[in-house]
Write a protein that holds these residues in place. Structure first.
Motif, PDB file in Angstrom:
ATOM      1  N   GLU A 400      -2.181   1.538   2.191  1.00 27.83           N
ATOM      2  CA  GLU A 400      -0.952   2.342   2.270  1.00 27.83           C
ATOM      3  C   GLU A 400      -0.955   3.243   3.498  1.00 27.83           C
ATOM      4  OE1 GLU A 400      -0.033   4.294  -1.439  1.00 27.83           O
ATOM      5  OE2 GLU A 400      -0.100   2.325  -2.403  1.00 27.83           O
ATOM      6  N   THR A 401      -2.097   3.849   3.771  1.00 27.89           N
ATOM      7  CA  THR A 401      -2.181   4.711   4.952  1.00 27.89           C
ATOM      8  C   THR A 401      -1.896   3.916   6.222  1.00 27.89           C
ATOM      9  OG1 THR A 401      -3.926   5.881   3.783  1.00 27.89           O
ATOM     10  CG2 THR A 401      -3.655   6.409   6.104  1.00 27.89           C
ATOM     11  N   HIS A 404       1.760   2.788   6.469  1.00 22.31           N
ATOM     12  CA  HIS A 404       2.607   3.916   6.839  1.00 22.31           C
ATOM     13  C   HIS A 404       2.500   4.192   8.327  1.00 22.31           C
ATOM     14  CE1 HIS A 404       3.787   8.147   7.226  1.00 22.31           C
ATOM     15  NE2 HIS A 404       4.644   7.849   6.276  1.00 22.31           N
ATOM     16  N   ASP A 405       1.289   4.115   8.839  1.00 20.96           N
ATOM     17  CA  ASP A 405       1.074   4.376  10.267  1.00 20.96           C
ATOM     18  C   ASP A 405       1.763   3.327  11.130  1.00 20.96           C
ATOM     19  OD1 ASP A 405      -0.556   5.867  12.408  1.00 20.96           O
ATOM     20  OD2 ASP A 405      -1.061   3.760  12.756  1.00 20.96           O
TER      21      ASP A 405
ATOM     22  N   ARG B  44       3.788  11.929  18.799  1.00 24.22           N
ATOM     23  CA  ARG B  44       2.467  11.316  18.682  1.00 24.22           C
ATOM     24  C   ARG B  44       1.614  11.748  19.860  1.00 24.22           C
ATOM     25  NH1 ARG B  44       1.123   8.410  14.367  1.00 24.22           N
ATOM     26  NH2 ARG B  44      -0.274   7.343  15.769  1.00 24.22           N
ATOM     27  N   ARG B  93      -1.501   1.825  -9.483  1.00 21.21           N
ATOM     28  CA  ARG B  93      -0.596   0.760  -9.027  1.00 21.21           C
ATOM     29  C   ARG B  93       0.245   0.232 -10.165  1.00 21.21           C
ATOM     30  NH1 ARG B  93      -1.346  -1.138  -3.771  1.00 21.21           N
ATOM     31  NH2 ARG B  93      -0.550  -3.246  -3.671  1.00 21.21           N
ATOM     32  N   ARG B 106       1.146   9.210  -4.597  1.00 18.99           N
ATOM     33  CA  ARG B 106      -0.224   8.878  -4.962  1.00 18.99           C
ATOM     34  C   ARG B 106      -0.816  10.061  -5.723  1.00 18.99           C
ATOM     35  NH1 ARG B 106      -3.328   7.885  -0.038  1.00 18.99           N
ATOM     36  NH2 ARG B 106      -1.542   8.503   1.188  1.00 18.99           N
ATOM     37  N   ASP B 324      -1.336  12.115  15.002  1.00 21.51           N
ATOM     38  CA  ASP B 324       0.008  12.390  14.515  1.00 21.51           C
ATOM     39  C   ASP B 324       0.293  13.890  14.660  1.00 21.51           C
ATOM     40  OD1 ASP B 324       2.402  12.407  13.262  1.00 21.51           O
ATOM     41  OD2 ASP B 324       1.774  11.062  11.651  1.00 21.51           O
TER      42      ASP B 324
END
Lengths: 423, 356
Positions: A400-401, A404-405, B44, B93, B106, B324
């Motif tokens: 997921e990380t 997303h990136d 970024r 999940r 999450r 980021d």
């Protein structure tokens, strides 16, 4: 009167300044003493060999090196030439921080380089390396014999299951508190460098290399989760130490096996001589795999003297320099010519086996600008698994990380091909 | 109030305050404004693509939070399934597949009451873990460090031989680089061969005793707190020492004459005399505790299982290691707001205490 006496002196200083060589700034990461001395000698020889350029080296601690370059690129303070860990090269190339070398370097310099000496992105050469390192399983012949364990070979490496059985058996013998050392003191890129080949050996990967976009089902597929679970079990069963106090457990005989890079080759062969055995990493089904390419040289886009940078790179890539560097540090040279000049890596040499490993098992890490993010996510997942987290959950989280990136960066310039095909 | 010409003149004030304000603006205010601006973009660190305005997206991703009740897995008869580890719950999940509204979420934290399990779910669970850890760390380190510092200050304030020597010894950790101290302590806290576990083994006589200090989630943060208190206490000790020496000896004499014992003198003379010092020490220790980063970076890298990740560490990891900047700035800004709130709250409480 005073002024008149000073004039000739001033003139002398000025003319000297005119003829003085142009400074080429070089950044490199601070590594072991042998490497730093070898590097310094190499630079001195370059500076003495000609008077047009003068290379000035600045060293930066390795732990924060890549972040230092990133920060410097942000404010436009990059040196002319810099060492970059090869997996980060596509990221810098994509960002336009470093320039392609195809036209800068003569073909005679680039052509002999093995894949481990090149850093490419989308078909263009962006970095060149002098040396590579190779992953291996180190052990001592006498100790293996004492435990009644066979020596793994290229023809017959340990399977993952066999390795686990060996470790459990050795653990039970009580001779070793932790029979396997996974180079646990290392952090950062080590996790991806050392354990993503396990994924590949099991038929999984960090990302789908067909499109560099799909992670779901690759990094959290059954094969990958199986590897992560295997890794977690090594720590749960106390076969490997979670937080070692130092990286000397193999040298001091506290562990039977060590999984680490060939940068240890020199130390270990000096210490153990013929007793040392170098074995392939475990096979998870598709044969052992190791990562290719180490630290390499790149030229920044902002470098005002690309010709000087190119001259320096041509110097360091010459067979003599490469062989000299290898002789001093024990690192694997990346051209056959250079290897032939070294005592250890020439055909029949004592360390030729690392060459053979590289030839058979090496595979570069995914060449995408997203690699730093992928690597960071994978590192965190493996650290969590090591601490006892469920492998499937950890891998899901990494997926997921990473997804997303990738989404946040517009796919890093890669186009989703199957989506196009479906239309 | 009397006005002094040449000193209270607006030009003089500007002349004296100007350079300081300029530096403050240049090195504090300006970066803060840049960071605040970056929070509304997807800027970024390394990217050829232009920075885009994304509005409050970063804040939404950082702060979005839901409390979810997870039902246990049930058999055909409706009874909760169990195995050797207790009641079985679906994986996250599976839960999420059943509830599409949780798509981006999450789990950050969970508590169970019998058959009920509540999960704190967030789009950035690591932020909430970091926030909880940061406050937990402050809660651990504040009484420990201030208590130790006060104790040491009382000790070295005695008129005994060699007190200067002891002051130096207790102050030594403060001048030691935190990185060095962290590395040394990682050695001491090592499971197998660390000094602390060796001591435990020597005392208990059991060769298998000794926790995995930095490898187990429940020990890692307290271990770092103890280490931090050890490293920092010397500084607070000096401040307390200065406070102690500003209490007039006559007060002690008077108290002694009135028949007060040592404890009564401490409670009724020393503590009130130290009031302002204590306020200063508590505030500065708290703010230092909120900035926890170095120890975590060197000793645990936020692990094991996120038990030592802190807000500052999370911001650095996001901003620099994952490149980021927009999101990293958002973390920093939100944390700035929280710390400001705490500081204001403290100020109000202190002011109320003074009026009482």
């Amino acid at each position: 009167m005073m002024k008149r006496a000073l004039l000739p002196v001033l003139a002398m200083v000025a003319s000297h300044a005119l003829a003085a060589p142009v400074d080429i700034t070089v950044w490199r990461h601070d590594t072991g003493d042998a490497e730093m001395v070898a590097s310094r000698n190499m630079v001195d020889r370059f500076n003495r060999a000609q008077d047009k350029w003068k290379v000035v080296v600045e060293t930066i601690p390795q732990g924060t090196y890549t972040e230092s370059i990133t920060a410097a690129s942000l404010v436009g303070h990059l040196p002319c030439v810099m060492a970059i860990d090869q997996p980060a090269v596509p990221n810098f190339a994509w960002a336009g921080t470093i320039r392609p070398l195809d036209k800068l370097l003569p073909a005679s310099v680039v052509q002999p380089l093995l894949p481990g000496g090149r850093g490419t992105y989308q078909g263009r050469l962006y970095s060149v390396g002098q040396f590579d390192v190779v992953l291996a399983l180190f052990a001592r012949r006498s100790r293996l014999a004492a435990e009644g364990i066979r020596v793994a070979t290229i023809e017959q490496p340990y399977s993952a299951r066999e390795l686990q059985d060996i470790l459990l058996k050795v653990k039970q013998s009580g001779h070793y508190r932790y029979p396997l050392d996974l180079n646990g003191k290392a952090t950062g890129e080590w996790f991806s460098y050392a354990f993503s080949p396990w994924l590949e050996s099991a038929g999984a990967d960090l990302i789908d290399r067909g499109n560099y976009l799909r992670v779901d089902g690759v990094l959290n597929g059954d094969a990958a989760v199986g590897v992560a679970r295997y890794y977690g079990r090594l720590f749960r069963d106390r076969l490997a130490e979670r937080n070692p106090a130092d990286d000397k457990s193999f040298e001091q005989g506290r562990s039977l096996l060590q999984y680490t890079g060939s940068w240890k080759a020199r130390d270990y062969s000096e210490r153990f001589g013929d007793d040392l055995v170098v074995m392939p990493p475990p096979d998870f089904g598709n044969g052992p795999r190791i990562g290719a390419a180490s630290w390499q040289w790149a030229v920044s886009s902002s470098c005002p003297y690309p010709a000087g940078a190119a001259a320096f790179l041509a110097h360091v890539l010459s067979a003599q320099e490469m062989a000299g560097f290898s002789r001093m540090t024990g690192l694997v040279p990346v051209t056959a010519d250079a290897a032939a000049l070294t005592e250890h890596y020439r055909p029949g040499g004592a360390w030729r086996i690392y060459f053979d490993f590289a030839a058979r098992y090496a595979r570069p890490r995914p060449a995408t600008p997203g690699y730093p993010a992928i690597s960071a996510a994978f590192e965190k997942a493996m650290a969590d698994v090591r601490a006892g987290k469920d492998a499937a959950e950890a891998m899901d989280e990494a997926v997921e990380t990473i997804e997303h990136d990738i989404a946040r960066n517009g796919g890093y310039g890669f186009v989703r091909r199957e989506a196009v095909a479906r239309q | 109030m009397k006005t002094l010409p040449g000193r209270d003149h607006p030009l003089a004030i500007a002349g004296f305050a100007g350079p300081a304000l300029l530096l403050l603006g240049l090195f504090m205010l300006l970066p803060l404004l840049f960071a605040a601006g970056a929070t509304f973009t997807d800027h970024r660190l390394v990217s050829p693509e232009p920075t885009r305005y994304v509005g409050l997206e970063n804040y939404r991703r950082l702060l979005a939070l839901q409390v979810v009740e997870v039902e246990p897995l049930r058999d055909a008869a409706g009874a909760a399934l169990r195995d050797e580890e207790g009641i079985r719950f679906p994986t996250w999940r599976q839960t999420r597949r059943a509830r599409p509204s949780l798509a981006q979420y999450r789990p950050a934290w969970q508590v169970g009451f019998g058959e009920r399990r509540f999960v704190l779910a967030a789009t950035d669970p690591l932020f909430y873990r970091s926030l909880i850890n940061t406050f937990l760390f402050a809660l651990l380190v504040l009484p420990l460090q201030c208590g130790v510092a006060l104790g040491l200050a009382l000790l070295v304030n005695q008129r005994i031989a060699g007190r200067v020597f002891f002051r130096t010894v207790y102050f030594a950790p403060v001048v030691t680089s935190m990185v060095v101290a962290s590395i040394v302590w990682s050695f001491m806290l090592n499971t197998d061969r660390g000094m602390i576990n060796e001591l435990l083994r020597a005392v208990t006589g059991d060769p298998n005793v000794g926790p995995d200090w930095l490898g187990e989630p429940r020990y890692a943060l307290p271990a770092i707190a103890i280490m931090s208190a050890w490293q920092g206490a010397g500084f607070q000790m000096l401040v307390f020492l200065a406070g102690l020496q500003s209490i007039s000896p006559e007060l002690y004499e008077a108290a002694t004459l009135m028949g007060a014992n040592a404890w009564q003198r401490f409670v009724h003379v020393t503590l009130p005399g130290l009031r302002n010092t204590i306020v200063f020490v508590v505030v500065s220790t708290l703010l230092l505790a909120f900035g926890l980063f170095t120890q975590v970076d060197v000793m645990t890298q936020g692990g094991p299982l996120d038990s030592t990740t802190t807000v500052v560490y999370h911001a650095v990891r996001t901003g620099f290691r994952q490149q980021d900047i927009g999101y990293g700035s958002t973390i920093a800004m939100v944390f700035f707001a929280i710390v400001l709130l705490v500081a204001v709250l403290q100020r109000v409480l202190v002011a109320r205490g003074e009026n009482a």
